[in-house]
Design an enzyme around this catalytic site. Structure first.
Site, PDB file in Angstrom:
ATOM      1  N   GLY A  66       0.832  -1.212   0.000  1.00 25.78           N
ATOM      2  CA  GLY A  66       0.000   0.000   0.000  1.00 25.78           C
ATOM      3  C   GLY A  66       0.858   1.249   0.000  1.00 25.78           C
ATOM      4  O   GLY A  66       0.556   2.215   0.697  1.00 25.78           O
ATOM      5  N   ARG A  70      -0.190   5.520  -1.758  1.00 24.73           N
ATOM      6  CA  ARG A  70      -0.850   6.732  -1.225  1.00 24.73           C
ATOM      7  C   ARG A  70      -0.532   6.887   0.257  1.00 24.73           C
ATOM      8  O   ARG A  70       0.000   5.978   0.882  1.00 24.73           O
ATOM      9  CB  ARG A  70      -2.377   6.565  -1.340  1.00 24.73           C
ATOM     10  CG  ARG A  70      -2.902   6.640  -2.724  1.00 24.73           C
ATOM     11  CD  ARG A  70      -4.413   6.661  -2.699  1.00 24.73           C
ATOM     12  NE  ARG A  70      -5.012   5.341  -2.583  1.00 24.73           N
ATOM     13  CZ  ARG A  70      -5.950   5.032  -1.691  1.00 24.73           C
ATOM     14  NH1 ARG A  70      -6.360   5.911  -0.819  1.00 24.73           N
ATOM     15  NH2 ARG A  70      -6.473   3.814  -1.684  1.00 24.73           N
ATOM     16  N   VAL A 119      -2.614  -7.872  -1.679  1.00 26.15           N
ATOM     17  CA  VAL A 119      -2.081  -8.555  -0.489  1.00 26.15           C
ATOM     18  C   VAL A 119      -3.034  -9.630   0.030  1.00 26.15           C
ATOM     19  O   VAL A 119      -2.619 -10.553   0.735  1.00 26.15           O
ATOM     20  CB  VAL A 119      -1.738  -7.577   0.665  1.00 26.15           C
ATOM     21  CG1 VAL A 119      -0.653  -6.600   0.275  1.00 26.15           C
ATOM     22  CG2 VAL A 119      -2.968  -6.852   1.183  1.00 26.15           C
ATOM     23  N   SER A 176      -3.151  -0.008  14.389  1.00 25.26           N
ATOM     24  CA  SER A 176      -3.880   1.242  14.619  1.00 25.26           C
ATOM     25  C   SER A 176      -4.160   1.400  16.103  1.00 25.26           C
ATOM     26  O   SER A 176      -4.335   0.413  16.821  1.00 25.26           O
ATOM     27  CB  SER A 176      -5.216   1.214  13.864  1.00 25.26           C
ATOM     28  OG  SER A 176      -6.037   2.282  14.303  1.00 25.26           O
ATOM     29  N   TYR A 204     -12.502  -3.621  11.257  1.00 27.77           N
ATOM     30  CA  TYR A 204     -11.199  -2.926  11.171  1.00 27.77           C
ATOM     31  C   TYR A 204     -10.423  -3.108  12.480  1.00 27.77           C
ATOM     32  O   TYR A 204      -9.244  -3.484  12.485  1.00 27.77           O
ATOM     33  CB  TYR A 204     -11.451  -1.447  10.885  1.00 27.77           C
ATOM     34  CG  TYR A 204     -10.208  -0.612  10.759  1.00 27.77           C
ATOM     35  CD1 TYR A 204      -9.409  -0.682   9.619  1.00 27.77           C
ATOM     36  CD2 TYR A 204      -9.821   0.276  11.769  1.00 27.77           C
ATOM     37  CE1 TYR A 204      -8.270   0.094   9.495  1.00 27.77           C
ATOM     38  CE2 TYR A 204      -8.686   1.057  11.651  1.00 27.77           C
ATOM     39  CZ  TYR A 204      -7.908   0.963  10.509  1.00 27.77           C
ATOM     40  OH  TYR A 204      -6.768   1.736  10.394  1.00 27.77           O
ATOM     41  N   VAL A 205     -11.112  -2.864  13.597  1.00 32.76           N
ATOM     42  CA  VAL A 205     -10.461  -2.970  14.908  1.00 32.76           C
ATOM     43  C   VAL A 205      -9.987  -4.403  15.153  1.00 32.76           C
ATOM     44  O   VAL A 205      -8.868  -4.632  15.633  1.00 32.76           O
ATOM     45  CB  VAL A 205     -11.428  -2.506  16.024  1.00 32.76           C
ATOM     46  CG1 VAL A 205     -10.886  -2.877  17.395  1.00 32.76           C
ATOM     47  CG2 VAL A 205     -11.660  -1.002  15.934  1.00 32.76           C
TER      48      VAL A 205
HETATM   49  P1  NDP Z   1      -5.093   4.972   2.343  1.00 31.98           P
HETATM   50  O1  NDP Z   1      -6.514   4.563   2.201  1.00 31.98           O
HETATM   51  O2  NDP Z   1      -4.709   6.386   2.069  1.00 31.98           O
HETATM   52  O3  NDP Z   1      -4.171   4.009   1.437  1.00 31.98           O
HETATM   53  C1  NDP Z   1      -4.330   2.634   1.506  1.00 31.98           C
HETATM   54  C2  NDP Z   1      -3.237   1.958   0.704  1.00 31.98           C
HETATM   55  O4  NDP Z   1      -3.431   0.543   0.795  1.00 31.98           O
HETATM   56  C3  NDP Z   1      -3.282   2.320  -0.751  1.00 31.98           C
HETATM   57  O5  NDP Z   1      -1.957   2.432  -1.236  1.00 31.98           O
HETATM   58  C4  NDP Z   1      -3.971   1.120  -1.392  1.00 31.98           C
HETATM   59  O6  NDP Z   1      -3.580   0.892  -2.729  1.00 31.98           O
HETATM   60  C5  NDP Z   1      -3.459  -0.008  -0.512  1.00 31.98           C
HETATM   61  N1  NDP Z   1      -4.295  -1.206  -0.550  1.00 31.98           N
HETATM   62  C6  NDP Z   1      -5.580  -1.349  -0.149  1.00 31.98           C
HETATM   63  N2  NDP Z   1      -5.985  -2.612  -0.352  1.00 31.98           N
HETATM   64  C7  NDP Z   1      -4.922  -3.293  -0.887  1.00 31.98           C
HETATM   65  C8  NDP Z   1      -4.712  -4.618  -1.308  1.00 31.98           C
HETATM   66  N3  NDP Z   1      -5.665  -5.544  -1.235  1.00 31.98           N
HETATM   67  N4  NDP Z   1      -3.497  -4.959  -1.801  1.00 31.98           N
HETATM   68  C9  NDP Z   1      -2.503  -4.046  -1.902  1.00 31.98           C
HETATM   69  N5  NDP Z   1      -2.654  -2.756  -1.517  1.00 31.98           N
HETATM   70  C10 NDP Z   1      -3.845  -2.386  -1.023  1.00 31.98           C
HETATM   71  O7  NDP Z   1      -4.675   4.527   3.821  1.00 31.98           O
HETATM   72  P2  NDP Z   1      -3.751   5.241   4.908  1.00 31.98           P
HETATM   73  O8  NDP Z   1      -2.502   5.729   4.273  1.00 31.98           O
HETATM   74  O9  NDP Z   1      -4.591   6.156   5.693  1.00 31.98           O
HETATM   75  O10 NDP Z   1      -3.432   4.005   5.880  1.00 31.98           O
HETATM   76  C11 NDP Z   1      -2.308   3.158   5.705  1.00 31.98           C
HETATM   77  C12 NDP Z   1      -2.307   2.148   6.823  1.00 31.98           C
HETATM   78  O11 NDP Z   1      -2.286   2.815   8.081  1.00 31.98           O
HETATM   79  C13 NDP Z   1      -3.557   1.257   6.842  1.00 31.98           C
HETATM   80  O12 NDP Z   1      -3.203  -0.055   7.211  1.00 31.98           O
HETATM   81  C14 NDP Z   1      -4.423   1.891   7.909  1.00 31.98           C
HETATM   82  O13 NDP Z   1      -5.287   0.977   8.488  1.00 31.98           O
HETATM   83  C15 NDP Z   1      -3.362   2.370   8.887  1.00 31.98           C
HETATM   84  N6  NDP Z   1      -3.814   3.438   9.744  1.00 31.98           N
HETATM   85  C16 NDP Z   1      -4.230   4.637   9.219  1.00 31.98           C
HETATM   86  C17 NDP Z   1      -4.660   5.636  10.058  1.00 31.98           C
HETATM   87  C18 NDP Z   1      -5.094   6.957   9.542  1.00 31.98           C
HETATM   88  O14 NDP Z   1      -5.553   7.783  10.358  1.00 31.98           O
HETATM   89  N7  NDP Z   1      -4.993   7.256   8.278  1.00 31.98           N
HETATM   90  C19 NDP Z   1      -4.719   5.446  11.517  1.00 31.98           C
HETATM   91  C20 NDP Z   1      -4.265   4.148  11.958  1.00 31.98           C
HETATM   92  C21 NDP Z   1      -3.840   3.204  11.094  1.00 31.98           C
HETATM   93  P3  NDP Z   1      -4.600   1.158  -3.978  1.00 31.98           P
HETATM   94  O15 NDP Z   1      -4.949   2.613  -3.936  1.00 31.98           O
HETATM   95  O16 NDP Z   1      -3.830   0.751  -5.164  1.00 31.98           O
HETATM   96  O17 NDP Z   1      -5.805   0.289  -3.695  1.00 31.98           O
END
Ligand code: NDP
Length: 249
Positions: free
Chosen positions: A14, A17, A66, A144, A157-158
């Site tokens: 991931g 972004r 993933v 998280s 999610y939790v």
């Molecule tokens: P975003 O939604 O901004 O980005 C999610 C990323 O995960 C993207 O790059 C997306 O790629 C990728 N992704 C989703 N599903 C898949 C998959 N099946 N296989 C491969 N890649 C995948 O998330 P955040 O940057 O906000 O969060 C990143 C991590 O941090 C997550 O695990 C989230 O749970 C955790 N987190 C975030 C918090 C927050 O406040 N933002 C707080 C606590 C934890 P694509 O766009 O190509 O689908």
């Protein structure tokens, strides 16, 4: 603190972004070659690679889901054939399907658990095989704060994020004898697409619960990741590092 990751190979799931992009750029800036994983956002992943190069490092976009163990194994085999190793794995890919528990659909429960928890397991298993041969490596799982505290309206999610903490501690115990460290980071609310999608009222509620009175920035999670990946953190394993503005102590 100057961190030198010269010669190391990192895989950030991931990475296209948000937090994953900031982590990729930071690791590349410090010298690692970064595989930037994405599922659907190929263009965004290429932008992350360009940002890695602009920061003086290098990397490559690598698309795979993933949540599919076959795709994960293929991707890790590709890294093995191109670079021969993975030094740093950051399990960052994650999604959230929110709603009241009582009305939660089976599909939303399974999809969330599959991407967030099964996905981290699949990638860690594949990467650990390479790390075990090399007798070194580090796995950093992005959990998280809600995985520690619970949160109404986010049961799948939790549960996935709490599960990731259990996975972290078990892998830390199992892989320690091979020189591999495994830790989790529990971000609080960080400014990304994921939090931007929350309604305004909920965002205001969140701010009240954060002693530092602001959301975190993706770069602040990247800083914690790069520390855990650095030689200074070689004696740290099985730990959960909260980066949450004091929201949970
Ligand atoms: P975003 O939604 O901004 O980005 C999610 C990323 O995960 C993207 O790059 C997306 O790629 C990728 N992704 C989703 N599903 C898949 C998959 N099946 N296989 C491969 N890649 C995948 O998330 P955040 O940057 O906000 O969060 C990143 C991590 O941090 C997550 O695990 C989230 O749970 C955790 N987190 C975030 C918090 C927050 O406040 N933002 C707080 C606590 C934890 P694509 O766009 O190509 O689908």
């Amino acid at each position: 603190m100057t961190i030198n990751l010269e010669g190391q190979v990192a895989l950030v799931t991931g990475g296209s972004r948000g937090i994953g992009r900031a982590i990729s750029v930071r690791l590349a800036e410090q010298g690692a070659f970064v595989y930037v994983n994405y599922r659907s956002g190929e263009e965004a992943a290429k932008e992350t690679v360009a940002a890695c190069q602009a920061a003086g490092g290098d990397g490559q976009a690598l698309g795979f889901d993933v949540g599919s163990s076959e795709s994960v194994d293929e991707a890790v085999a590709q890294i093995k054939s191109e670079k021969g190793k993975i030094d740093i794995l950051v399990n960052n890919a994650g999604i959230s399907k929110d709603g009241l528990f009582i009305r939660m659909k089976d599909e939303d429960w399974h999809t969330t658990l599959n991407i967030n928890l099964n996905g981290s397991f699949y990638v860690a298993r594949a990467a650990a095989k390479l790390m075990m041969k090399a007798r070194t490596g580090t796995i950093i799982n992005i959990s998280s704060v809600v995985g520690e505290m619970g949160n109404a309206g986010q049961a799948p999610y939790v549960s996935s994020k709490a599960g990731l903490i259990g996975l972290t501690k078990s892998l830390a115990r199992e892989l320690a004898s091979r020189g591999i460290t495994v830790n989790a980071i529990t971000p609080g609310f960080i400014e990304t697409d994921m939090t931007a999608a929350l309604d305004e009222k909920l965002q205001e509620e969140h701010l009240k619960a954060i002693p530092l009175s602001r959301y975190g920035k993706p770069e602040e999670i990247a800083g914690a990741v790069s520390f855990l990946a650095s030689p200074d953190a070689k004696y740290i394993t099985g730990q959960v590092l909260g980066v949450n503005g004091g929201m949970y102590m």
